[in-house]
Scaffold this motif. Structure first.
Motif, PDB file in Angstrom:
ATOM      1  N   SER A 171      35.741  31.192  37.866  1.00  0.00           N
ATOM      2  CA  SER A 171      36.625  30.584  36.874  1.00  0.00           C
ATOM      3  C   SER A 171      37.741  29.801  37.576  1.00  0.00           C
ATOM      4  O   SER A 171      38.524  30.364  38.346  1.00  0.00           O
ATOM      5  CB  SER A 171      37.235  31.668  35.982  1.00  0.00           C
ATOM      6  N   LYS A 172      37.824  28.517  37.283  1.00  0.00           N
ATOM      7  CA  LYS A 172      38.880  27.681  37.879  1.00  0.00           C
ATOM      8  C   LYS A 172      40.257  28.156  37.429  1.00  0.00           C
ATOM      9  O   LYS A 172      41.205  28.142  38.215  1.00  0.00           O
ATOM     10  CB  LYS A 172      38.661  26.214  37.523  1.00  0.00           C
ATOM     11  N   ASP A 173      40.379  28.549  36.161  1.00  0.00           N
ATOM     12  CA  ASP A 173      41.658  29.045  35.655  1.00  0.00           C
ATOM     13  C   ASP A 173      42.091  30.300  36.398  1.00  0.00           C
ATOM     14  O   ASP A 173      43.257  30.445  36.777  1.00  0.00           O
ATOM     15  CB  ASP A 173      41.588  29.337  34.159  1.00  0.00           C
ATOM     16  N   TYR A 174      41.155  31.230  36.603  1.00  0.00           N
ATOM     17  CA  TYR A 174      41.487  32.465  37.315  1.00  0.00           C
ATOM     18  C   TYR A 174      41.886  32.172  38.756  1.00  0.00           C
ATOM     19  O   TYR A 174      42.866  32.713  39.255  1.00  0.00           O
ATOM     20  CB  TYR A 174      40.325  33.472  37.291  1.00  0.00           C
ATOM     21  N   MET A 175      41.136  31.320  39.427  1.00  0.00           N
ATOM     22  CA  MET A 175      41.440  31.025  40.828  1.00  0.00           C
ATOM     23  C   MET A 175      42.798  30.325  40.973  1.00  0.00           C
ATOM     24  O   MET A 175      43.519  30.566  41.932  1.00  0.00           O
ATOM     25  CB  MET A 175      40.315  30.197  41.469  1.00  0.00           C
ATOM     26  N   ALA A 176      43.144  29.481  40.000  1.00  0.00           N
ATOM     27  CA  ALA A 176      44.468  28.855  40.020  1.00  0.00           C
ATOM     28  C   ALA A 176      45.547  29.925  39.889  1.00  0.00           C
ATOM     29  O   ALA A 176      46.567  29.894  40.587  1.00  0.00           O
ATOM     30  CB  ALA A 176      44.585  27.823  38.900  1.00  0.00           C
ATOM     31  N   TYR A 177      45.312  30.884  38.986  1.00  0.00           N
ATOM     32  CA  TYR A 177      46.245  32.013  38.816  1.00  0.00           C
ATOM     33  C   TYR A 177      46.319  32.846  40.095  1.00  0.00           C
ATOM     34  O   TYR A 177      47.399  33.173  40.573  1.00  0.00           O
ATOM     35  CB  TYR A 177      45.783  32.864  37.634  1.00  0.00           C
ATOM     36  N   LYS A 178      45.170  33.164  40.682  1.00  0.00           N
ATOM     37  CA  LYS A 178      45.143  34.021  41.871  1.00  0.00           C
ATOM     38  C   LYS A 178      45.884  33.372  43.043  1.00  0.00           C
ATOM     39  O   LYS A 178      46.496  34.061  43.851  1.00  0.00           O
ATOM     40  CB  LYS A 178      43.704  34.338  42.271  1.00  0.00           C
ATOM     41  N   ASN A 179      45.848  32.058  43.122  1.00  0.00           N
ATOM     42  CA  ASN A 179      46.506  31.353  44.225  1.00  0.00           C
ATOM     43  C   ASN A 179      47.934  30.927  43.891  1.00  0.00           C
ATOM     44  O   ASN A 179      48.566  30.246  44.680  1.00  0.00           O
ATOM     45  CB  ASN A 179      45.667  30.132  44.624  1.00  0.00           C
ATOM     46  N   SER A 180      48.436  31.349  42.732  1.00  0.00           N
ATOM     47  CA  SER A 180      49.788  30.965  42.322  1.00  0.00           C
ATOM     48  C   SER A 180      50.808  32.054  42.653  1.00  0.00           C
ATOM     49  O   SER A 180      50.450  33.193  42.966  1.00  0.00           O
ATOM     50  CB  SER A 180      49.822  30.698  40.816  1.00  0.00           C
ATOM     51  N   SER A 181      52.061  31.699  42.532  1.00  0.00           N
ATOM     52  CA  SER A 181      53.139  32.667  42.774  1.00  0.00           C
ATOM     53  C   SER A 181      53.258  33.670  41.627  1.00  0.00           C
ATOM     54  O   SER A 181      53.933  34.685  41.758  1.00  0.00           O
ATOM     55  CB  SER A 181      54.472  31.949  42.969  1.00  0.00           C
ATOM     56  N   SER A 233      35.863  42.377  33.444  1.00  0.00           N
ATOM     57  CA  SER A 233      37.219  41.892  33.709  1.00  0.00           C
ATOM     58  C   SER A 233      37.639  41.002  32.548  1.00  0.00           C
ATOM     59  O   SER A 233      36.803  40.352  31.908  1.00  0.00           O
ATOM     60  CB  SER A 233      37.246  41.074  35.002  1.00  0.00           C
ATOM     61  N   TYR A 234      38.941  40.943  32.287  1.00  0.00           N
ATOM     62  CA  TYR A 234      39.467  40.146  31.186  1.00  0.00           C
ATOM     63  C   TYR A 234      40.600  39.281  31.705  1.00  0.00           C
ATOM     64  O   TYR A 234      41.582  39.774  32.249  1.00  0.00           O
ATOM     65  CB  TYR A 234      39.969  41.084  30.083  1.00  0.00           C
ATOM     66  N   TYR A 235      40.442  37.974  31.556  1.00  0.00           N
ATOM     67  CA  TYR A 235      41.502  37.053  31.967  1.00  0.00           C
ATOM     68  C   TYR A 235      41.456  35.816  31.067  1.00  0.00           C
ATOM     69  O   TYR A 235      40.389  35.286  30.769  1.00  0.00           O
ATOM     70  CB  TYR A 235      41.355  36.611  33.428  1.00  0.00           C
ATOM     71  N   GLY A 236      42.613  35.358  30.647  1.00  0.00           N
ATOM     72  CA  GLY A 236      42.721  34.140  29.863  1.00  0.00           C
ATOM     73  C   GLY A 236      41.983  34.188  28.534  1.00  0.00           C
ATOM     74  O   GLY A 236      41.466  33.174  28.078  1.00  0.00           O
ATOM     75  N   LYS A 267      31.692  39.432  33.100  1.00  0.00           N
ATOM     76  CA  LYS A 267      30.801  40.566  33.341  1.00  0.00           C
ATOM     77  C   LYS A 267      30.852  41.038  34.793  1.00  0.00           C
ATOM     78  O   LYS A 267      30.817  42.227  35.066  1.00  0.00           O
ATOM     79  CB  LYS A 267      29.368  40.198  32.956  1.00  0.00           C
ATOM     80  N   THR A 268      30.945  40.101  35.721  1.00  0.00           N
ATOM     81  CA  THR A 268      30.960  40.451  37.147  1.00  0.00           C
ATOM     82  C   THR A 268      32.184  39.839  37.823  1.00  0.00           C
ATOM     83  O   THR A 268      32.789  38.890  37.308  1.00  0.00           O
ATOM     84  CB  THR A 268      29.701  39.929  37.865  1.00  0.00           C
ATOM     85  N   LYS A 269      32.526  40.371  38.983  1.00  0.00           N
ATOM     86  CA  LYS A 269      33.626  39.798  39.771  1.00  0.00           C
ATOM     87  C   LYS A 269      33.269  38.376  40.175  1.00  0.00           C
ATOM     88  O   LYS A 269      34.121  37.492  40.205  1.00  0.00           O
ATOM     89  CB  LYS A 269      33.906  40.647  41.020  1.00  0.00           C
ATOM     90  N   SER A 270      32.005  38.153  40.467  1.00  0.00           N
ATOM     91  CA  SER A 270      31.554  36.818  40.845  1.00  0.00           C
ATOM     92  C   SER A 270      31.827  35.813  39.737  1.00  0.00           C
ATOM     93  O   SER A 270      32.285  34.692  39.995  1.00  0.00           O
ATOM     94  CB  SER A 270      30.055  36.861  41.169  1.00  0.00           C
ATOM     95  N   ASP A 306      42.562  42.316  41.710  1.00  0.00           N
ATOM     96  CA  ASP A 306      42.357  41.012  41.087  1.00  0.00           C
ATOM     97  C   ASP A 306      43.449  40.612  40.110  1.00  0.00           C
ATOM     98  O   ASP A 306      43.447  39.489  39.610  1.00  0.00           O
ATOM     99  CB  ASP A 306      40.996  40.989  40.389  1.00  0.00           C
ATOM    100  N   GLY A 307      44.378  41.513  39.804  1.00  0.00           N
ATOM    101  CA  GLY A 307      45.486  41.175  38.921  1.00  0.00           C
ATOM    102  C   GLY A 307      45.052  40.876  37.503  1.00  0.00           C
ATOM    103  O   GLY A 307      45.607  39.986  36.855  1.00  0.00           O
ATOM    104  N   VAL A 308      44.035  41.598  37.030  1.00  0.00           N
ATOM    105  CA  VAL A 308      43.530  41.411  35.667  1.00  0.00           C
ATOM    106  C   VAL A 308      43.255  42.768  35.043  1.00  0.00           C
ATOM    107  O   VAL A 308      43.170  43.784  35.735  1.00  0.00           O
ATOM    108  CB  VAL A 308      42.219  40.578  35.647  1.00  0.00           C
ATOM    109  N   TRP A 309      43.111  42.782  33.719  1.00  0.00           N
ATOM    110  CA  TRP A 309      42.722  43.991  33.025  1.00  0.00           C
ATOM    111  C   TRP A 309      41.204  44.110  33.031  1.00  0.00           C
ATOM    112  O   TRP A 309      40.493  43.101  33.029  1.00  0.00           O
ATOM    113  CB  TRP A 309      43.208  43.962  31.576  1.00  0.00           C
ATOM    114  N   GLU A 310      40.713  45.342  33.035  1.00  0.00           N
ATOM    115  CA  GLU A 310      39.289  45.613  32.875  1.00  0.00           C
ATOM    116  C   GLU A 310      39.115  46.502  31.658  1.00  0.00           C
ATOM    117  O   GLU A 310      39.916  47.413  31.427  1.00  0.00           O
ATOM    118  CB  GLU A 310      38.720  46.330  34.098  1.00  0.00           C
TER     119      GLU A 310
END
Length: 118
Positions: free
Chosen positions: A81-91, A65-68, A73-76, A49-53
């Protein structure tokens, strides 16, 4: 004749070991900067997931998980998170399909890139 085969085998082994050593050098996956958060003092990088836990067993956020600047609490929850999904789909996404759930970041001689904590 036996010596020639031995030399060829040894040369093959040596070149294989050398190549494996070179592949290992500088092939660490990039991670985001380590979070500076007083609620968790030990972290594990989630390569998928490219994040810290949070890996601090004594923390209320253990396993989150920790992002932004936020805990999930869960992967779901993370995936919602719109911010996370934007990051996940970015270069700039730092995740990878290469995973090893046993890898943690730590410091010290011989530890490589494994687990950070206090």
């Amino acid at each position: 004749m036996f010596m020639d085969k031995t030399k060829k085998v040894m040369a093959g082994i040596s070149s294989t070991v050398l190549m494996l050593g070179l592949v290992g050098c500088g092939s660490e996956l990039e991670t985001a900067p380590l979070p500076e958060d007083s609620y968790c003092t030990e972290w594990e990088w989630d390569y998928d997931d490219g994040v810290w836990e949070c890996d601090d067993f004594d923390s209320h956020y253990y396993g989150h998980s920790y992002y932004g600047g936020r805990y999930f609490k869960t992967k779901s929850d993370l995936y919602k998170s719109k911010d996370y999904m934007a990051y996940k789909n970015s270069s700039s996404f730092l995740g990878s399909s290469v995973t090893d759930s046993s890898i943690k970041k730590s410091s010290g001689f011989g530890s490589g890139v494994k687990s950070f904590g206090g």
